[in-house]
Motif scaffolding. Structure first.
Motif, PDB file in Angstrom:
ATOM      1  N   LEU A   1     -28.575  43.097 -39.468  1.00 19.84           N
ATOM      2  CA  LEU A   1     -29.970  42.445 -38.316  1.00 19.84           C
ATOM      3  C   LEU A   1     -28.971  41.945 -37.673  1.00 19.84           C
ATOM      4  N   VAL A   2     -29.623  41.694 -36.135  1.00 18.98           N
ATOM      5  CA  VAL A   2     -29.551  41.812 -34.459  1.00 18.98           C
ATOM      6  C   VAL A   2     -30.173  40.902 -34.281  1.00 18.98           C
ATOM      7  N   PRO A   3     -30.513  39.888 -34.599  1.00 14.63           N
ATOM      8  CA  PRO A   3     -31.725  38.433 -33.988  1.00 14.63           C
ATOM      9  C   PRO A   3     -31.083  37.967 -32.823  1.00 14.63           C
ATOM     10  N   GLU A   4     -31.902  37.459 -31.445  1.00 17.40           N
ATOM     11  CA  GLU A   4     -31.162  36.816 -30.450  1.00 17.40           C
ATOM     12  C   GLU A   4     -30.724  35.586 -30.654  1.00 17.40           C
ATOM     13  N   LEU A   5     -29.868  35.314 -29.840  1.00 20.55           N
ATOM     14  CA  LEU A   5     -28.583  33.909 -30.160  1.00 20.55           C
ATOM     15  C   LEU A   5     -29.153  33.362 -28.517  1.00 20.55           C
ATOM     16  N   GLU A   6     -29.534  32.445 -28.118  1.00 21.86           N
ATOM     17  CA  GLU A   6     -29.643  32.000 -26.853  1.00 21.86           C
ATOM     18  C   GLU A   6     -28.933  30.318 -26.623  1.00 21.86           C
ATOM     19  N   ILE A   7     -27.970  29.880 -25.779  1.00 18.83           N
ATOM     20  CA  ILE A   7     -27.740  28.597 -25.996  1.00 18.83           C
ATOM     21  C   ILE A   7     -28.529  28.161 -24.710  1.00 18.83           C
ATOM     22  N   ILE A   8     -29.535  26.885 -24.708  1.00 17.82           N
ATOM     23  CA  ILE A   8     -29.973  26.262 -24.322  1.00 17.82           C
ATOM     24  C   ILE A   8     -29.785  24.750 -23.906  1.00 17.82           C
ATOM     25  N   PRO A   9     -29.959  24.355 -22.518  1.00 19.30           N
ATOM     26  CA  PRO A   9     -28.753  23.075 -22.282  1.00 19.30           C
ATOM     27  C   PRO A   9     -30.263  22.180 -22.254  1.00 19.30           C
ATOM     28  N   TRP A  10     -29.749  20.759 -23.141  1.00 20.24           N
ATOM     29  CA  TRP A  10     -30.590  20.151 -23.046  1.00 20.24           C
ATOM     30  C   TRP A  10     -29.799  18.528 -22.714  1.00 20.24           C
ATOM     31  N   ARG A  11     -30.315  17.984 -21.987  1.00 19.81           N
ATOM     32  CA  ARG A  11     -29.614  17.020 -21.227  1.00 19.81           C
ATOM     33  C   ARG A  11     -28.205  16.703 -21.659  1.00 19.81           C
ATOM     34  N   ARG A  12     -26.922  16.519 -21.647  1.00 21.86           N
ATOM     35  CA  ARG A  12     -25.741  16.440 -21.443  1.00 21.86           C
ATOM     36  C   ARG A  12     -25.014  17.276 -22.841  1.00 21.86           C
ATOM     37  N   SER A  13     -25.927  17.980 -23.285  1.00 19.54           N
ATOM     38  CA  SER A  13     -25.064  19.171 -24.358  1.00 19.54           C
ATOM     39  C   SER A  13     -26.260  20.431 -24.656  1.00 19.54           C
ATOM     40  N   HIS A  14     -25.726  20.990 -26.150  1.00 18.55           N
ATOM     41  CA  HIS A  14     -26.739  22.555 -26.459  1.00 18.55           C
ATOM     42  C   HIS A  14     -27.403  22.705 -27.488  1.00 18.55           C
ATOM     43  N   VAL A  15     -27.915  23.300 -27.447  1.00 18.60           N
ATOM     44  CA  VAL A  15     -28.843  23.890 -28.657  1.00 18.60           C
ATOM     45  C   VAL A  15     -28.951  25.170 -28.011  1.00 18.60           C
ATOM     46  N   LEU A  16     -28.359  25.469 -29.916  1.00 18.20           N
ATOM     47  CA  LEU A  16     -27.840  26.960 -30.406  1.00 18.20           C
ATOM     48  C   LEU A  16     -29.161  27.718 -30.622  1.00 18.20           C
ATOM     49  N   ALA A  17     -30.130  28.525 -30.333  1.00 16.67           N
ATOM     50  CA  ALA A  17     -31.480  29.185 -30.755  1.00 16.67           C
ATOM     51  C   ALA A  17     -31.193  30.521 -31.357  1.00 16.67           C
ATOM     52  N   VAL A  18     -31.758  31.319 -32.564  1.00 13.66           N
ATOM     53  CA  VAL A  18     -31.672  32.340 -33.158  1.00 13.66           C
ATOM     54  C   VAL A  18     -33.242  32.208 -33.441  1.00 13.66           C
ATOM     55  N   GLN A  19     -33.258  33.324 -32.595  1.00 10.97           N
ATOM     56  CA  GLN A  19     -34.914  33.674 -33.026  1.00 10.97           C
ATOM     57  C   GLN A  19     -34.740  35.104 -34.166  1.00 10.97           C
ATOM     58  N   VAL A  20     -35.620  35.178 -34.749  1.00 10.83           N
ATOM     59  CA  VAL A  20     -35.073  36.408 -35.481  1.00 10.83           C
ATOM     60  C   VAL A  20     -36.389  37.442 -36.228  1.00 10.83           C
ATOM     61  N   TYR A  21     -37.218  38.342 -35.622  1.00  9.28           N
ATOM     62  CA  TYR A  21     -38.383  39.152 -35.521  1.00  9.28           C
ATOM     63  C   TYR A  21     -38.351  39.398 -37.025  1.00  9.28           C
ATOM     64  N   ALA A  22     -39.652  40.266 -37.623  1.00  6.81           N
ATOM     65  CA  ALA A  22     -39.260  40.456 -38.780  1.00  6.81           C
ATOM     66  C   ALA A  22     -39.528  41.936 -38.342  1.00  6.81           C
TER      67      ALA A  22
END
Length: 444
Positions: free
Chosen positions: A78-99
């Motif tokens: 499985l190869v989901p999309e991983l994206e680092i999203i800036p948030w103020r002074r930190s970051h969030v890691l988003a994992v987008q999984v497709y059916a």
């Protein structure tokens, strides 16, 4: 990806928040469940209850670690999309999984029998044997009710019952059984399909003991006191009509007009009841065992529920938009040929429109356990939506004495045929009750 928009939403079938990766197994189960069900997004660095963004340290290292965990522990690959999203002074890691088109995915060390998960609401549920088989069928593009029943022959179908069901529409020929996939060819023999047996099988309940409808009318808002109940065991086409008739029998309430006159009207639009029942029969998961389709009427609502979650790839948010996937193609094809289904994906929309036009709250659509439920609410939250002609018709009928179509036509200035069309719509919306039962009935 719009992080702010995601943070406004609660966790659900396609969204989950994770504080960190301290429990990697939980994240991996969610990714597997998303891939097996309808896709989704995991946000790492967000508190799941408060949706407070804590952020993550060393985002690049965390991204690489999670990518390796997914690669090493989930099969098929499985190869989901991983994206680092800036948030103020930190970051969030988003994992987008497709059916995924290659379901079922599972955790390698747990194996396919214990390591496959599906998403139910905001939770991950281990897929049991029936769900695993449905995942495999979905990946192959097969429907459960199109499968052959090789231990039987074509005489296992009751052609007389099938012909009677089609009689109001057209004459049913033996060749139509193949066209509708009620029977199929298996190893050179003509055998019934599962859908054929469910619809017209001679010994249907011997093979599918839960393919019936349980109906009940309860006092109050729970099931502690039952007023009326029935078990509908007929063939599915007739069972739909019996269940609807039971609901309609209990769906009247009176409105006082003046001191002695009384005008009866539906507490819920008949078209909404009909669509809910047909939807349950067509989309039920008949591979499940243990509980039938259920229709329950309470003082404040009517519930219709069927075994089976939404078909994979669908979410509750898709349904009001007319997006639909047919679980049982044979049953759906046959109901369409019988005129019980007008257009694919339109049933939920018609149900919601009927409730809105009748001044009722929108129906509630839910996945509960391994079942899907539609709740039609009976409380008026607004006035029915009427145009001038419809308002005039209701005013004519408001004294409770009843009028034939020709009398109403003279008052509103339309032809009897056009008036009849208007009256039928008002009946479907639950605003008028029809007394006549045929075109020859003098009360019609």
């Amino acid at each position: 990806m719009d992080l702010l928009d995601l943070l406004k939403r609660p966790e659900g079938k396609t969204l989950e928040f994770k504080r960190d990766l301290s429990s990697a197994d939980g994240v991996l189960r969610t990714i597997v469940a998303f891939a097996n069900t309808s896709g989704g997004t995991v946000l790492v660095g967000v508190e799941d209850r408060t949706r407070h963004v804590r952020g993550i340290a060393e985002p690049l290292d965390l991204e690489e670690r999670l990518a390796n965990l997914i690669s090493d522990h989930i099969v098929p690959r499985l190869v989901p999309e991983l994206e680092i999203i800036p948030w103020r002074r930190s970051h969030v890691l988003a994992v987008q999984v497709y059916a995924s088109p290659v379901r079922p995915h599972y955790l390698r060390r747990e194996g396919v029998e214990r390591g496959a998960y599906v998403r139910v609401g905001s939770t991950n549920r281990r897929a049991d044997r029936e769900l695993l088989e449905e995942l495999r069928r979905f990946a192959r593009g097969e429907a459960y009710d199109e499968q052959p029943m090789p231990g039987l022959d074509s005489e296992a179908l009751d052609f007389r019952v099938a012909s009677e069901s089609f009689a109001p529409v057209r004459r049913l020929r033996r060749a139509d059984l193949q066209t509708l996939r009620l029977v199929t060819t298996h190893q050179g023999r003509t055998v019934p399909t599962i859908g054929g047996m469910l619809l017209f099988g001679v010994s249907r309940e011997q093979h599918f003991p839960d393919a019936w409808i349980q109906v009940g009318r309860f006092q109050g808002v729970d099931k502690s006191r039952i007023l009326d109940r029935a078990e509908v065991h007929g063939h599915l086409v007739g069972a739909v009509e019996e269940a609807i008739a039971f609901a309609e029998k209990h769906a009247w309430h009176g409105a006082d007009i003046g001191r002695v006159r009384r005008r009866e009207r539906w507490s819920v639009p008949p078209v909404a009841i009909r669509e809910a029942v047909i939807n349950a029969v067509v989309h039920a998961d008949y591979a499940q065992r243990g509980a039938p389709i259920r229709l329950a009427i309470f003082d404040d609502r009517l519930e219709v529920e069927n075994p089976g979650l939404l078909p994979f790839g669908l979410t509750l948010e898709d349904l009001p938009r007319g997006i639909s996937r047919l679980r049982n193609r044979v049953i759906g094809r046959t109901f369409h040929a019988l005129g019980l289904i007008e257009q694919w994906g339109s049933g939920i929309q018609r149900m919601m429109a009927a409730c809105r036009d009748a001044g009722l709250a929108p129906p509630t659509l839910e996945e509960i356990g391994n079942r899907f439920r539609v709740t039609l609410w009976l409380e008026q939250v607004g006035a029915p939506t009427l145009d001038k002609t419809e308002g005039t018709i209701l005013a004519i009928l408001s004294d409770g004495t009843g009028r034939v179509t020709s009398e109403v036509a003279k008052v509103i200035g339309l032809t009897p045929r056009a008036t009849r069309t208007r009256m039928v719509r008002l009946v479907e919306r639950g605003l008028v009750r029809e007394v006549g039962t045929s075109p020859q009935d003098p009360k019609r």
